[in-house]
Design a protein around this motif. Structure first.
Motif, PDB file in Angstrom:
ATOM      1  N   PRO A  72       0.813  -1.226   0.000  1.00 58.22           N
ATOM      2  CA  PRO A  72       0.000   0.000   0.000  1.00 58.22           C
ATOM      3  C   PRO A  72       0.839   1.265   0.000  1.00 58.22           C
ATOM      4  N   HIS A  73       2.103   1.167   0.436  1.00 66.41           N
ATOM      5  CA  HIS A  73       2.923   2.373   0.541  1.00 66.41           C
ATOM      6  C   HIS A  73       3.727   2.636  -0.717  1.00 66.41           C
ATOM      7  N   LEU A  74       3.586   1.787  -1.716  1.00 66.68           N
ATOM      8  CA  LEU A  74       4.358   1.953  -2.952  1.00 66.68           C
ATOM      9  C   LEU A  74       3.424   2.227  -4.128  1.00 66.68           C
ATOM     10  N   ARG A  75       3.897   3.048  -5.048  1.00 67.12           N
ATOM     11  CA  ARG A  75       3.138   3.315  -6.271  1.00 67.12           C
ATOM     12  C   ARG A  75       3.116   2.055  -7.126  1.00 67.12           C
ATOM     13  N   ALA A  76       2.228   2.068  -8.126  1.00 69.28           N
ATOM     14  CA  ALA A  76       2.084   0.876  -8.974  1.00 69.28           C
ATOM     15  C   ALA A  76       3.437   0.439  -9.537  1.00 69.28           C
ATOM     16  N   TRP A  77       4.190   1.389 -10.078  1.00 71.88           N
ATOM     17  CA  TRP A  77       5.452   0.985 -10.724  1.00 71.88           C
ATOM     18  C   TRP A  77       6.463   0.512  -9.682  1.00 71.88           C
ATOM     19  N   GLN A  78       6.383   1.100  -8.472  1.00 72.17           N
ATOM     20  CA  GLN A  78       7.316   0.662  -7.421  1.00 72.17           C
ATOM     21  C   GLN A  78       6.970  -0.747  -6.953  1.00 72.17           C
ATOM     22  N   ASN A  79       5.682  -1.057  -6.934  1.00 75.13           N
ATOM     23  CA  ASN A  79       5.271  -2.420  -6.646  1.00 75.13           C
ATOM     24  C   ASN A  79       5.883  -3.383  -7.661  1.00 75.13           C
ATOM     25  N   VAL A  80       5.782  -3.001  -8.939  1.00 77.84           N
ATOM     26  CA  VAL A  80       6.287  -3.881  -9.991  1.00 77.84           C
ATOM     27  C   VAL A  80       7.815  -3.975  -9.925  1.00 77.84           C
ATOM     28  N   ALA A  81       8.440  -2.892  -9.466  1.00 70.21           N
ATOM     29  CA  ALA A  81       9.909  -2.893  -9.393  1.00 70.21           C
ATOM     30  C   ALA A  81      10.419  -3.691  -8.187  1.00 70.21           C
ATOM     31  N   PHE A  82       9.516  -4.055  -7.271  1.00 67.86           N
ATOM     32  CA  PHE A  82       9.952  -4.753  -6.057  1.00 67.86           C
ATOM     33  C   PHE A  82      10.782  -6.011  -6.354  1.00 67.86           C
ATOM     34  N   PRO A  83      10.342  -6.863  -7.270  1.00 67.46           N
ATOM     35  CA  PRO A  83      11.168  -8.049  -7.558  1.00 67.46           C
ATOM     36  C   PRO A  83      12.366  -7.755  -8.462  1.00 67.46           C
ATOM     37  N   LEU A  84      12.571  -6.496  -8.831  1.00 70.46           N
ATOM     38  CA  LEU A  84      13.677  -6.160  -9.747  1.00 70.46           C
ATOM     39  C   LEU A  84      14.904  -5.646  -9.000  1.00 70.46           C
ATOM     40  N   ALA A  85      15.004  -5.977  -7.719  1.00 71.51           N
ATOM     41  CA  ALA A  85      16.092  -5.433  -6.899  1.00 71.51           C
ATOM     42  C   ALA A  85      17.465  -5.879  -7.381  1.00 71.51           C
ATOM     43  N   HIS A  86      17.518  -6.930  -8.197  1.00 71.99           N
ATOM     44  CA  HIS A  86      18.820  -7.394  -8.695  1.00 71.99           C
ATOM     45  C   HIS A  86      19.348  -6.491  -9.815  1.00 71.99           C
ATOM     46  N   LEU A  87      18.468  -5.635 -10.371  1.00 72.66           N
ATOM     47  CA  LEU A  87      18.913  -4.728 -11.431  1.00 72.66           C
ATOM     48  C   LEU A  87      19.503  -3.472 -10.804  1.00 72.66           C
ATOM     49  N   PRO A  88      20.413  -2.798 -11.523  1.00 72.94           N
ATOM     50  CA  PRO A  88      20.877  -1.490 -11.017  1.00 72.94           C
ATOM     51  C   PRO A  88      19.692  -0.529 -10.939  1.00 72.94           C
ATOM     52  N   ARG A  89      19.732   0.369  -9.963  1.00 69.05           N
ATOM     53  CA  ARG A  89      18.583   1.219  -9.646  1.00 69.05           C
ATOM     54  C   ARG A  89      17.973   1.941 -10.858  1.00 69.05           C
ATOM     55  N   PRO A  90      18.807   2.560 -11.732  1.00 71.39           N
ATOM     56  CA  PRO A  90      18.201   3.303 -12.852  1.00 71.39           C
ATOM     57  C   PRO A  90      17.457   2.402 -13.831  1.00 71.39           C
ATOM     58  N   ALA A  91      17.772   1.108 -13.847  1.00 73.59           N
ATOM     59  CA  ALA A  91      17.147   0.224 -14.830  1.00 73.59           C
ATOM     60  C   ALA A  91      15.784  -0.282 -14.365  1.00 73.59           C
ATOM     61  N   ARG A  92      15.486  -0.094 -13.065  1.00 72.21           N
ATOM     62  CA  ARG A  92      14.287  -0.737 -12.529  1.00 72.21           C
ATOM     63  C   ARG A  92      12.999  -0.107 -13.058  1.00 72.21           C
ATOM     64  N   ARG A  93      12.970   1.242 -13.049  1.00 70.84           N
ATOM     65  CA  ARG A  93      11.715   1.895 -13.430  1.00 70.84           C
ATOM     66  C   ARG A  93      11.308   1.588 -14.876  1.00 70.84           C
ATOM     67  N   PRO A  94      12.236   1.731 -15.843  1.00 69.69           N
ATOM     68  CA  PRO A  94      11.813   1.397 -17.221  1.00 69.69           C
ATOM     69  C   PRO A  94      11.341  -0.048 -17.342  1.00 69.69           C
TER      70      PRO A  94
END
Lengths: 334, 226
Positions: A72-94
């Motif tokens: 609930p505390h994360l935006r839609a895209w941040q929710n989707v980026a949650f399992p992308l923690a293995h990627l470098p930070r700038p690559a997660r949002r796209p």
């Protein structure tokens, strides 16, 4: 994907099934559908293949609980980026936006979960599950949190999008509509796995009385096999003498259950298996007319297009003759 | 405000309260989690024990602590140190005495957390560390903070326990509430009034903060417990 799992707790369950395309795990609540999904996700202890011995965070599964569990505390895209923690930070949002795009909701990226409808939340949750790059999607009652009026449309659209991805989906449900859209159906009862096969097989030829009831046979009554012909059996039943398509297990003198779906009770004259009775209840159900025909002491549930009411002068208390087509009569060993 | 002892006392009171709150956080978070989400034999006994300070007269708690931490107590005989009449003693007493306040906040925060969120986070590849830092704490922080503030405020105004364990040594173990009592005994009503005013102001500000946090909390939770 072949699945062979054994659970002890909270339900004792041992089963083997194949998940391909959309596979539906059909059963009433409490038989262990959710537990099986959680076991596959590594959230409750179990043994079996695949993924055995892996902790939940190491398993390549996309798990969707009934209410989608968006953070609930994360935006839609941040929710989707949650399992992308293995990627470098700038690559997660796209990357997250790609997955939202895949589910057709890229424009909702900045919203918080509380600003989304049930169907939108589900798509975000699916995008998030897909971002995990799962080998299988586990959906728990995927249609139950959706608005009843639109869920077929809403979830139908989701299924269309998932179809192209080639990821097997295992969905636990007691929703007949969803089960009918499945490629494979596994029916779970308190006794364990009752039947598994293609949707056509399970819906058309339920193996046991319990499965028949679960897949929507409202009419089930007892009978005895009187004689066998080339591809027909003659039966004596509580509805009178009937003929049905011959199953290979049938023997003369055998007790059987005879079943027919409400929507396959037709009002045709002069054909085989004519049954006469008196209409007891009659009420409209959506655009159809549902009623009960009392034949002897058996009630036969029927579902007719509503124009039939005027055509046949249907009313409670009137006599009516229906035909039960032999190929739609389904026999189950008694 | 012209009394240098008052400032020493106020400073000590804040130090004890801060250290106590920090220890309660370390101790109370895991305990609150366990009480909110685990079932085990003896759970009710544990729950009753941590709630006991709410009903027990502070002097009784202080008395037992004095026996435990005093010169001839089991701790002194086994480990060779005495915490009675020292800062450490004040902290131990305060931790026990304020535990229910902190714990209630933590437990309620954890209890209203949807466990599906945690399970789902794990299936998304998060280990326990990420689950705590990125899911549990960001969602439950208003509850945790309000529990901590209540515990802090409660420790500020403590009297019986700290009197028994600390002995009210001015500048060493005297807390504000005891200072006020001593001033009244000495008929120094002006000093008592000033000290009381400071405690009143601080306490009100803290409780007001807790109420604000409760509203923040209520706004956050509907979306996760739906």
């Amino acid at each position: 994907m072949e699945i062979a799992y054994a659970l002890e707790h909270p339900v004792k369950l041992r089963l083997r099934l194949r998940a391909e395309g959309l596979t539906v795990l059909l059963g009433e609540s409490g038989v262990g559908k959710t537990s099986l999904l959680k076991a596959l996700a590594g959230l409750i202890p179990a043994s079996g293949q695949p993924f055995t011995g892996l902790r939940a965070e190491k398993r390549p599964v996309g798990y969707l609980p009934q209410h989608f569990a968006l953070f609930p505390h994360l935006r839609a895209w941040q929710n989707v980026a949650f399992p992308l923690a293995h990627l470098p930070r700038p690559a997660r949002r796209p990357k997250a936006l790609d997955y939202l795009e895949l589910m057709g909701i890229a424009e909702l990226a900045e919203r918080f979960p509380r600003q989304l409808s049930g169907g939108q939340q589900q798509r975000v949750a699916l995008a998030r599950a897909l971002a995990r790059e799962p080998q299988i999607l586990l959906l728990d009652e995927p249609t139950s949190a959706l608005d009843a009026a639109t869920r077929e449309e809403v979830f139908g659209g989701v299924l269309e999008r998932l179809r192209g991805l080639q990821i097997p989906i295992l969905a636990a449900t007691h929703d007949q509509w969803l089960a009918q859209r499945a490629h494979r159906v596994a029916v779970l009862t308190r006794a364990g796995l009752a039947q598994e096969g293609s949707a056509e097989e399970v819906f058309g030829r339920p193996a046991t009385l319990e499965v028949a009831r679960l897949v929507g046979f409202r009419n089930l009554w007892e009978g005895t096999v009187l004689g066998l012909q080339k591809d027909r059996v003659r039966l004596e039943t509580r509805l009178g003498p009937l003929q049905a398509t011959r199953p290979d297990w049938a023997r003369v003198g055998q007790r059987v259950w005879v079943g027919i779906r409400s929507e396959e009770v037709f009002t045709l004259d002069g054909r085989e298996n004519c049954v006469r009775g008196r209409v007891r209840h009659l009420y409209s159900q959506g655009l159809r007319l549902r009623g009960e025909l009392v034949v002897g002491e058996v009630g036969l549930d029927f579902l007719l297009p509503r124009y039939k009411q005027a055509q046949l002068g249907l009313a409670e208390g009137r006599e009516l003759e229906v035909a039960l087509e032999p190929r739609f009569l389904h026999l189950i060993p008694g | 405000m012209d009394d240098p002892v008052f400032w020493q006392t106020l400073r000590l009171t804040f130090e004890v309260s801060l250290v106590t709150t920090a220890i309660l956080l370390l101790l109370g978070l895991p305990l609150g989690w366990v009480l909110a989400h685990k079932r085990f034999p003896g759970k009710r006994v544990l729950e009753s024990m941590v709630l006991l300070p709410l009903t027990l007269p502070p002097t009784v708690l202080g008395f037992y602590l004095l026996l435990l931490l005093g010169q001839n107590g089991p701790i002194a005989q086994t480990f060779g140190f005495t915490w009675a009449f020292r800062f450490e003693g004040l902290v131990v007493g305060s931790v026990l005495f304020s535990l229910p306040f902190a714990l209630n906040g933590y437990r309620e925060a954890f209890r209203s957390l949807d466990l599906d969120l945690i399970q789902t986070a794990r299936t998304l590849g998060a280990g326990w560390r990420r689950v705590w830092l990125e899911v549990i704490l960001p969602i439950t922080w208003p509850g945790i903070l309000s529990g901590s503030i209540l515990a802090f405020a409660h420790t500020l105004g403590e009297f019986g326990v700290v009197l028994m364990v600390g002995g009210s040594i001015p500048g060493k173990t005297q807390m504000v509430s005891i200072y006020i009592y001593d001033q009244v005994q000495a008929l120094q009503f002006g000093r008592a009034a000033e000290a009381s005013g400071v405690l009143l102001g601080v306490s009100f500000a803290l409780v007001y903060l807790v109420r604000t946090l409760e509203d923040v909390w209520r706004l956050r939770m509907p979306s996760s417990t739906r």
